[in-house]
Scaffold this motif. Structure first.
Motif, mmCIF file in Angstrom:
data_model
loop_
_atom_site.group_PDB
_atom_site.id
_atom_site.type_symbol
_atom_site.label_atom_id
_atom_site.label_comp_id
_atom_site.label_asym_id
_atom_site.label_seq_id
_atom_site.Cartn_x
_atom_site.Cartn_y
_atom_site.Cartn_z
ATOM 1 N N TRP A 88 -1.315 -3.798 -7.468
ATOM 2 C CA TRP A 88 -1.326 -3.773 -6.090
ATOM 3 C C TRP A 88 0.071 -4.839 -5.721
ATOM 4 C CZ3 TRP A 88 -2.148 -7.987 -2.355
ATOM 5 C CH2 TRP A 88 -1.777 -7.714 -0.947
ATOM 6 N N ASP A 89 1.084 -4.105 -5.153
ATOM 7 C CA ASP A 89 2.552 -4.775 -4.852
ATOM 8 C C ASP A 89 2.482 -5.590 -3.764
ATOM 9 O OD1 ASP A 89 2.473 -3.160 -2.879
ATOM 10 O OD2 ASP A 89 4.126 -1.796 -3.244
ATOM 11 N N THR A 120 2.001 -5.075 -0.474
ATOM 12 C CA THR A 120 2.060 -4.546 0.583
ATOM 13 C C THR A 120 0.954 -3.514 1.106
ATOM 14 O OG1 THR A 120 3.068 -2.557 -0.355
ATOM 15 C CG2 THR A 120 4.548 -4.335 0.362
ATOM 16 N N GLY A 121 0.606 -3.554 2.467
ATOM 17 C CA GLY A 121 -0.254 -2.908 3.000
ATOM 18 C C GLY A 121 -1.750 -3.666 3.080
ATOM 19 N N GLU A 122 -2.626 -2.983 3.348
ATOM 20 C CA GLU A 122 -3.913 -3.371 3.340
ATOM 21 C C GLU A 122 -4.513 -3.844 2.083
ATOM 22 O OE1 GLU A 122 -7.363 -5.126 4.901
ATOM 23 O OE2 GLU A 122 -5.411 -4.392 6.027
ATOM 24 N N PRO A 123 -4.708 -4.929 1.528
ATOM 25 C CA PRO A 123 -5.178 -5.127 0.185
ATOM 26 C C PRO A 123 -6.478 -4.287 -0.171
ATOM 27 C CG PRO A 123 -5.866 -7.081 1.372
ATOM 28 C CD PRO A 123 -4.885 -6.033 2.293
#
Length: 89
Positions: free
Chosen positions: A43-44, A46-49
């Motif tokens: 997971w980088d 960004t966005g919703e975890p």
């Protein structure tokens, strides 16, 4: 790393109603986030975890809160995190 779990979410999860231990819980959130993200490198940020990432952090915070003398990962935490792990060969 962005905030994945808020203080309010953690307090709700561990069933703490007062504010007496907010600083301690915030420290636990930060430590749990670092530990979980060390494993879940896919997971980088960004966005919703992913929900499994949040649950792993909340679980680790709960274990730290309940057993303050132990830093062991939660039972089953690896099953939440391994799909988000990057393995370099």
């Amino acid at each position: 790393m962005p905030n994945i779990v808020t203080l309010a979410e953690a307090k709700l999860f561990i069933r703490v109603l007062d504010d007496d231990e907010d600083t301690t819980i915030e420290t636990m959130i930060a430590a749990a986030t670092d530990a979980v993200c060390d494993v879940a490198q896919a997971w980088d940020g960004t966005g919703e975890p992913p929900a499994r990432l949040k649950l792993a952090i909340l679980s680790r915070v709960a274990i730290m809160f309940d057993t303050r003398n132990s830093l062991e990962p939660g039972i089953g935490e690896d099953r939440l995190l391994l799909p988000l792990r990057t393995v370099e060969l």
